[in-house]
Design an enzyme around this catalytic site. Structure first.
Site, short mmCIF file in Angstrom:
data_model
loop_
_atom_site.label_atom_id
_atom_site.label_comp_id
_atom_site.label_asym_id
_atom_site.label_seq_id
_atom_site.Cartn_x
_atom_site.Cartn_y
_atom_site.Cartn_z
CE1 TYR A 155 -31.56 13.26 94.46
CE2 TYR A 155 -29.72 12.83 92.98
CZ TYR A 155 -30.30 13.61 93.97
OH TYR A 155 -29.65 14.70 94.47
NE ARG A 157 -28.92 14.15 88.40
CZ ARG A 157 -27.94 14.56 89.23
NH1 ARG A 157 -28.23 14.87 90.49
NH2 ARG A 157 -26.70 14.65 88.81
CG HIS A 161 -20.43 16.26 94.64
ND1 HIS A 161 -20.48 17.26 93.70
CD2 HIS A 161 -19.76 16.78 95.71
CE1 HIS A 161 -19.90 18.35 94.20
NE2 HIS A 161 -19.44 18.08 95.41
N GLY A 174 -14.85 21.35 82.75
CA GLY A 174 -16.31 21.42 82.73
C GLY A 174 -16.98 21.62 84.06
CD GLU A 231 -20.39 29.10 80.28
OE1 GLU A 231 -20.87 30.18 79.91
OE2 GLU A 231 -21.06 28.11 80.59
#
Ligand code: APR
Length: 234
Positions: free
Chosen positions: A59, A62, A112, A180, A207
């Site tokens: 983390y 990140r 989250h 996304g 995609e």
């Protein structure tokens, strides 16, 4: 793309793809985070009990990546949409970065958790703003109560935040847009099925997601390139 009606309620769900053009890696694509780290070693309660230093290393990395990132046109388009729609927009993100806020979005539901927040894993102290990085983690930061300070992130096996508010907004929405997200992680992956049949369902990404069959409209492309025009027409 037809505009929305004056009484439409819009629910937007974003995933890692909305921050990809800001330089924050996604989880499952090429160079995705899960190619370099094993989820069970860095993003679960078991990982935290087994090797908290490795979790803080992950983390901290990140936090360093996210703090160097800036909002891209997708974040800015969503912040502009909020100014136009006000309470008719519900923005729910699976992302833990703060790019929606940096772009100007005021009401962001981080289901989250948030990368720049930490909390005590023992007492009921509220999550607090924290940009600290531990590289390498000398020790695990401690709360006054003696508990260990952990990232304020929803790990695999934990319950996401604000689900009551989220499902309340899903039940009200007439337009659902996902941007996304690969559509593989629950409960977010099933939000579209929850509204299908009574809301317009739109996907934006380069995609098709795993839950593509539940969407009535699909705009294949990068969020930063598609959203400004798409939301400009709302
Ligand atoms: N614009 C829009 N979408 C993009 C872009 C882009 N520029 N680049 C990649 N994508 C898409 C990919 O096609 C993919 O569908 O973003 C999606 C990213 O998928 P994941 O990496 O699986 O991320 P996400 O769906 O947000 O993951 C959900 O899983 O690991 C957990 O908690 C973590 O919140 C995360 C959750």
């Amino acid at each position: 793309m037809p505009a929305i009606a004056p009484d439409d309620q819009v629910f937007v769900l974003t995933g890692a793809g909305v921050s990809a053009e800001s330089g924050i890696p996604t989880f499952r694509g090429v160079n995705g985070l899960w190619r370099n780290y094993r989820i069970e070693e860095v993003a679960s309660p078991r990982a935290w009990h087994r090797d908290p230093r490795l979790v803080w290393e992950f983390y901290s990395m990140r936090r360093q990546v996210a703090s160097a990132a800036r909002p891209n046109p997708a974040h800015l388009a969503l912040a502009k949409l909020e100014k136009k729609l006000q309470q008719r927009l519900f923005l729910c993100t699976q992302n833990v970065d703060n790019l929606h806020e940096l772009a100007g979005s005021r009401q962001v539901v981080h289901m989250h958790g948030e990368l720049f927040k930490s909390r005590c894993d023992a007492c009921s102290r509220a999550p607090f703003h924290d940009t600290s990085t531990y590289d390498p983690p000398a020790g695990i930061p401690r709360c006054e109560c003696g508990g260990r300070i952990r990232p304020h992130i929803c790990w695999f096996g934990e319950t996401p935040f604000e689900l009551d508010r989220i499902f309340g907004a899903l039940n009200e929405c007439t337009v659902f847009m996902a941007v996304g997200t690969s559509g593989v992680v629950e409960p977010a992956a099933s939000f579209v099925a929850h509204v299908a049949g009574r809301a317009r369902t739109i996907y934006v990404g380069p995609e098709e997601p795993a839950n593509a069959s539940s969407f009535t409209e699909c705009h294949l492309g990068k969020a930063g390139e598609v959203l400004p025009d798409l939301l400009g027409a709302f």
